[in-house]
Scaffold this active site. Structure first.
Site, PDB file in Angstrom:
ATOM      1  N   GLU A  86       0.849  -1.190   0.000  1.00 59.63           N
ATOM      2  CA  GLU A  86       0.000   0.000   0.000  1.00 59.63           C
ATOM      3  C   GLU A  86       0.891   1.250   0.000  1.00 59.63           C
ATOM      4  OE1 GLU A  86      -2.790   0.396   3.224  1.00 59.63           O
ATOM      5  OE2 GLU A  86      -3.632   2.220   2.364  1.00 59.63           O
ATOM      6  N   GLY A 139       3.523   2.415  10.771  1.00 61.76           N
ATOM      7  CA  GLY A 139       3.364   1.620  11.984  1.00 61.76           C
ATOM      8  C   GLY A 139       3.093   0.159  11.687  1.00 61.76           C
ATOM      9  N   ALA A 140       2.209  -0.082  10.729  1.00 55.70           N
ATOM     10  CA  ALA A 140       1.817  -1.464  10.458  1.00 55.70           C
ATOM     11  C   ALA A 140       0.995  -1.493   9.178  1.00 55.70           C
ATOM     12  CB  ALA A 140       0.979  -2.012  11.610  1.00 55.70           C
ATOM     13  N   GLU A 198      -5.268  -2.541  12.807  1.00 52.63           N
ATOM     14  CA  GLU A 198      -4.991  -3.403  11.639  1.00 52.63           C
ATOM     15  C   GLU A 198      -6.000  -4.547  11.576  1.00 52.63           C
ATOM     16  OE1 GLU A 198      -3.104  -1.962   9.686  1.00 52.63           O
ATOM     17  OE2 GLU A 198      -2.181  -0.613  11.138  1.00 52.63           O
ATOM     18  N   HIS A 249      -9.256  -3.399  10.154  1.00 53.48           N
ATOM     19  CA  HIS A 249      -9.222  -3.203   8.707  1.00 53.48           C
ATOM     20  C   HIS A 249      -9.752  -4.431   7.965  1.00 53.48           C
ATOM     21  CE1 HIS A 249      -7.617   0.640   7.655  1.00 53.48           C
ATOM     22  NE2 HIS A 249      -6.435   0.486   8.213  1.00 53.48           N
ATOM     23  N   GLU A 252      -9.483   4.491   6.391  1.00 59.54           N
ATOM     24  CA  GLU A 252      -8.626   4.945   7.489  1.00 59.54           C
ATOM     25  C   GLU A 252      -9.402   5.736   8.548  1.00 59.54           C
ATOM     26  OE1 GLU A 252      -6.086   3.524   7.981  1.00 59.54           O
ATOM     27  OE2 GLU A 252      -5.391   2.806   6.043  1.00 59.54           O
TER      28      GLU A 252
HETATM   29  N1  B3K Z   1      -2.803   1.103   5.719  1.00 57.03           N
HETATM   30  C1  B3K Z   1      -1.495   1.225   6.279  1.00 57.03           C
HETATM   31  C2  B3K Z   1      -0.743   2.392   5.756  1.00 57.03           C
HETATM   32  C3  B3K Z   1       0.044   2.124   4.571  1.00 57.03           C
HETATM   33  C4  B3K Z   1       0.882   3.315   4.214  1.00 57.03           C
HETATM   34  C5  B3K Z   1       1.476   3.268   2.922  1.00 57.03           C
HETATM   35  N2  B3K Z   1       2.367   4.326   2.594  1.00 57.03           N
HETATM   36  C6  B3K Z   1      -1.508   1.306   7.752  1.00 57.03           C
HETATM   37  C7  B3K Z   1      -2.806   1.594   8.371  1.00 57.03           C
HETATM   38  O1  B3K Z   1      -3.328   2.681   8.300  1.00 57.03           O
HETATM   39  O2  B3K Z   1      -3.375   0.706   8.921  1.00 57.03           O
HETATM   40 ZN    ZN Z   2      -5.239   2.035   8.775  1.00 50.91          ZN
END
Ligand code: B3K
Ligand code: ZN
Length: 868
Positions: free
Chosen positions: A126, A266-267, A303, A306, A325
């Protein structure tokens, strides 16, 4: 690997969105991992999208060498390669494309695509990293099932993982072996993941609401396994919470988490194979602070959440990033509030929003939650998309009420499971479930900038009525003028002059520029508690007197507004001191003593008291200045802190002693609250940086049985020039030098020193053998800590602070453009500073702009900052 500099940065617009010409229903990938190269073979069945008439297939691909291409099994070379795009003209409605290419994860320093972290292969796709792995339509609205085969050396990479379920494994020649994986749920390629390494596994299980057993695995480097319990507990709590709160069950049989040391963020929520920065997995009382424990819990949850908000229902395009997000941040905030203290969580979340998102909204980088254009999507993983995005979801929950909001999210999941959708689709579910017209509300997604809300109250004793009049406004921002009034939910309660609540919370809906609301049955002059729980992300100004605020601080039933009232009084006082250093602050200092006494007589929540005893941060104070002079703000703030210490030294010492650690270490909210209070008091007691302060901080360090207390002691010593400072910092380093995450803290705690020697210290730290500019955590621990948490020295009139960060940005630009672009943030509001600082900040930006081979990431942010 160097960023590809041959490409001219191009702006992409939301209005230009078109569905993908081809669907890729299934993707077969084979990886042959070697030390000096990786061979990737992808076989994809492309089927023309009925919504498109184009016969041109455009695939994104970057930093790879094509070895062969076949269409339906026949070698093919009739393609063109232009600007990182592989274009095939005039293809049929359905065909199988096989591409074999060579990539170099071992020299990938951008940490996007497939790369190596301390010997472990891992991925970050991502937003647009998949194109560094193979040529593909790298966009989130192309959903595919994936089968993946990974081949590698068995001794070096005993763990080979990808998304979904393990379907096969076996030995190959030359000490090599393979594993095969199948992910049956269609996903966009940004959720693809691969891990290959020598890792140890911690195991647990979770029984879902329908009785299925899910295997939970956390993979870390050998030696780190003792630090995984908290992450595992957090994962199980998250799974349960999502079932209880949103009715969402996990659908696969396996959930993997892998922790790596080199990670840009972060993750990452890759389907069933989350990859984490070690910082957000490892936690033990010896090595992690309470803040770290809470971050691990929150990010593990984020996470995991998500899985439904992001993966099962994903984004149509990257302008919709907040769809997943903002919603997922809101969900993790609420989860943390349920696991810990709701009021403390809200205070900390709002404080964070104000410190980091409000300045973004007031800067040349201001953008809406659903942006309408970008150059580099990596630059849009912002506080606005995440944190303001979360506030937008919270407001929708407030407007609909909890139960209708839940019906609306059920509708959203029912309607869009397996689809790639937009923020508009989400809000439409809110509208459909509630029967409300949400079109005015949607302006929150489109208009950038923090709205201002001015409130005045008028009491009419003869009618027993009280009227609140609101005026809202939203300043122009880059590319946006003439903004429309927003729908703002404002939660209000009324107290009488004794502090009794006479009117319970009700939500007023402000939807015009100017609007009045009248409360009936108000028999005495009320004190309104406005914007309870921070029900909307606005800048509120009221006509409340200091006495009204003091009443709210002591008596309000809303924990957030109790804290807020104290912060407003403090901010007013700091403002007065900035304007006139001789101003009388006796009343403020005396009232502060009442709070300390409250703590001594042990009333209430210690975590809340700790926050009440903290003055607004420099960033928050700066937002109230016409011209920002960090040194002047710091002088005023420190003047007040020193007065507090001088007047209340004995009471503070007593409060400190009363909150000594007596029992077993625990991370219960009560235990964290006690530590937070004791360490806040320690900071007040050591603010003068004298000999006694250093001795007290050193003693605190020596008595500590956990990292929270050790870090508190070090931060109290950071500015000091007493010998204890070096003694304690050296002892800390010796004790923890084998723990990378603790060494990060050691760097940060020195980078934040507001003392004369900082520039020499900084040079020493930069040259320290443990500093590594390729490791994002280390860069953040030195440079971000300095630029963000040491504002006085970053903004030193000599310009040395700016030069340090400027040079690092130029260096990082060639190594890791995403991390380089992040470091530009502290320069972005340069126009708000004093003329001298402005000139220097602008000059630093110009030097970056003029440097060679600028990545599109850095180009975008620096050019926007300069343009304003
Ligand atoms: N979705 C990822 C972020 C990815 C960043 C890419 N540059 C982390 C998060 O928001 O859970
Ligand atoms: Zn996220």
């Amino acid at each position: 690997m160097l960023p590809d500099t041959a490409i001219t940065p191009q702006t992409i617009y939301l209005k230009d969105y078109k569905p993908a010409p081809y669907q890729a229903s299934h993707v077969n990938l084979t990886f042959e991992l070697f030390e000096n190269k990786t061979i990737v073979k992808s076989e994809v069945l492309y089927i023309q999208n009925p919504a498109s008439v184009s016969k041109q297939l455009i695939l994104n691909g970057q930093d790879q060498t094509i070895l062969s291409i076949e269409i339906d099994g026949t070698p093919f070379d009739g393609y063109s390669l232009v600007d990182n795009q592989l274009i095939i003209e005039d293809v049929s409605e359905q065909f199988r494309l096989t591409i074999t290419s060579e990539i170099h994860p071992e020299s990938n320093t951008a940490l996007e695509g497939l790369y190596k972290s301390q010997g472990t292969f891992c991925t970050q796709c991502e937003a647009e990293g998949f194109r560094r792995i193979t040529f593909f339509q790298d966009r989130p609205d192309v959903l595919s099932t994936f089968s993946v085969r990974i081949e590698g050396d068995k001794h070096q990479y005993p763990v080979l993982l990808s998304n979904g379920n393990l379907t096969d494994s076996g030995d190959l020649d030359n000490g090599r072996y393979y594993t095969a994986w199948n992910d049956p749920f269609p996903k966009p390629c940004y959720l693809f993941a691969l891990v290959a390494g020598d890792l140890v596994r911690i195991e647990d299980k979770f029984k879902t609401m329908s009785g299925r057993i899910v295997d939970l695995h956390i993979y870390v480097r050998s030696g780190d396994e003792e630090q995984c319990d908290h992450a595992m507990e957090s994962l199980k709590k998250s799974m349960k919470w999502d079932e209880d709160t949103y009715g969402r069950e996990y659908e696969l049989d396996l959930f993997n988490i892998v922790a790596v040391s080199d990670f840009n963020m972060g993750a990452m929520e890759n389907t069933s194979l989350n990859i984490f920065n070690t910082k957000l997995v490892l936690a033990h009382q010896e090595t992690a602070t309470d803040t770290d424990f809470l971050s691990v819990e929150g990010v593990i949850a984020h996470e995991y959440f998500h899985n439904w908000t992001g993966n099962r229902v994903t984004c149509r395009d990257w302008f919709q990033l907040s769809l997943k997000e903002g919603l997922t941040v809101f969900r993790d905030h609420e989860f943390s509030a349920d696991m810990n203290s709701r009021a403390v969580q809200r205070i900390d979340d709002v404080d964070h929003l104000r410190r980091f998102q409000f300045p973004e909204d007031a800067s040349p980088l201001a953008h809406s939650v659903q942006p309408d254009h970008f150059i580099e999507i990596s630059n849009f993983y912002t506080m606005t998309v995440y944190e303001k995005g979360a506030e937008l979801i919270r407001m929708q929950q407030i407007l609909l009420g909890e139960s209708v909001y839940r019906q609306a999210t059920d509708l959203y999941f029912d309607r869009y499971d397996g689809h790639a959708v937009t923020c508009n689709d989400f809000v439409q579910c809110m509208a459909d479930a509630s029967g409300r017209d949400m079109s005015q509300f949607f302006l929150w997604y489109k208009q950038a900038g923090t709205p201002s809300l001015q409130v005045t109250g008028r009491y009419q004793p003869e009618a027993n009525q009280f009227t609140l009049t609101f005026i809202q406004s939203q300043a122009d921002s880059p590319g946006q003028t003439g903004k429309q009034p927003l729908l703002i939910p404002v939660a209000v309660g009324l107290l009488d002059e004794q502090g009794n609540e006479t009117h319970a919370t009700q939500v007023l809906e402000i939807n015009m520029r100017e609007q009045s609301f009248t409360f009936d049955h108000v028999s005495t002059r009320p004190v309104p508690s406005i914007l309870r729980g921070f029900s909307a992300p606005v800048k509120l100004t009221t006509d409340l007197s200091d006495n009204d605020l003091r009443l709210l601080q002591l008596k309000d039933t809303d924990g957030f507004n109790k804290w807020e009232a104290g912060q407003t009084i403090a901010l007013r006082t700091i403002q007065r001191v900035i304007a006139d250093p001789e101003t009388d602050i006796t009343q403020f200092i005396d009232d502060f003593g009442l709070l300390i006494d409250q703590g001594i007589s042990n009333h209430g929540d210690k975590a809340l008291l700790a926050r009440a005893l903290s003055l607004p941060s420099l960033s928050v104070i700066a937002q109230a200045q016409d011209v920002i002079d960090p040194a002047a703000i710091d002088t005023a703030r420190t003047h007040i802190l020193k007065a507090i210490k001088r007047v209340h030294k004995d009471a503070l010492a007593r409060l400190y002693e009363d909150n000594r650690n007596l029992g077993e270490f625990s991370i219960s909210p009560a235990a964290m609250g006690r530590r937070s209070l004791q360490n806040t008091v320690l900071a007040l007691l050591t603010v003068t940086n004298g000999t006694g302060c250093a001795a007290r901080a050193k003693a605190h360090y020596e008595h500590a049985d956990n990292m929270t207390d050790r870090v508190a002691a070090l931060s109290c010593l950071s500015d000091s020039i007493k010998p204890e400072r070096d003694e304690v910092f050296s002892a800390f380093y010796q004790r923890f030098k084998d723990y990378q995450l603790v060494v990060d803290k050691w760097f940060s705690l020195q980078a934040i020193a507001n003392r004369d020697g900082i520039f020499d210290d900084f040079t020493t730290l930069r040259q320290h053998p443990e500093f590594n500019i390729r490791n994002p955590n280390r860069v953040r621990s030195l440079y971000s800590a300095f630029a963000i948490n040491n504002p006085v020295k970053f903004h030193d009139p000599s310009g040395q602070g700016y030069a340090l960060v400027r040079d690092a940005i130029i260096e990082l630009n060639a190594i890791n453009p995403q991390i380089a672009a992040r470091q530009v943030t502290p320069f972005r509001e340069w126009r708000l500073y004093t003329p001298l600082l402005q000139t220097q900040m602008k000059a630093a930006l110009q030097v970056i702009m003029d440097s060679a081979s600028l990545s599109s990431d850095v180009f975008e942010v620096v050019s926007k900052c300069l343009k304003g």
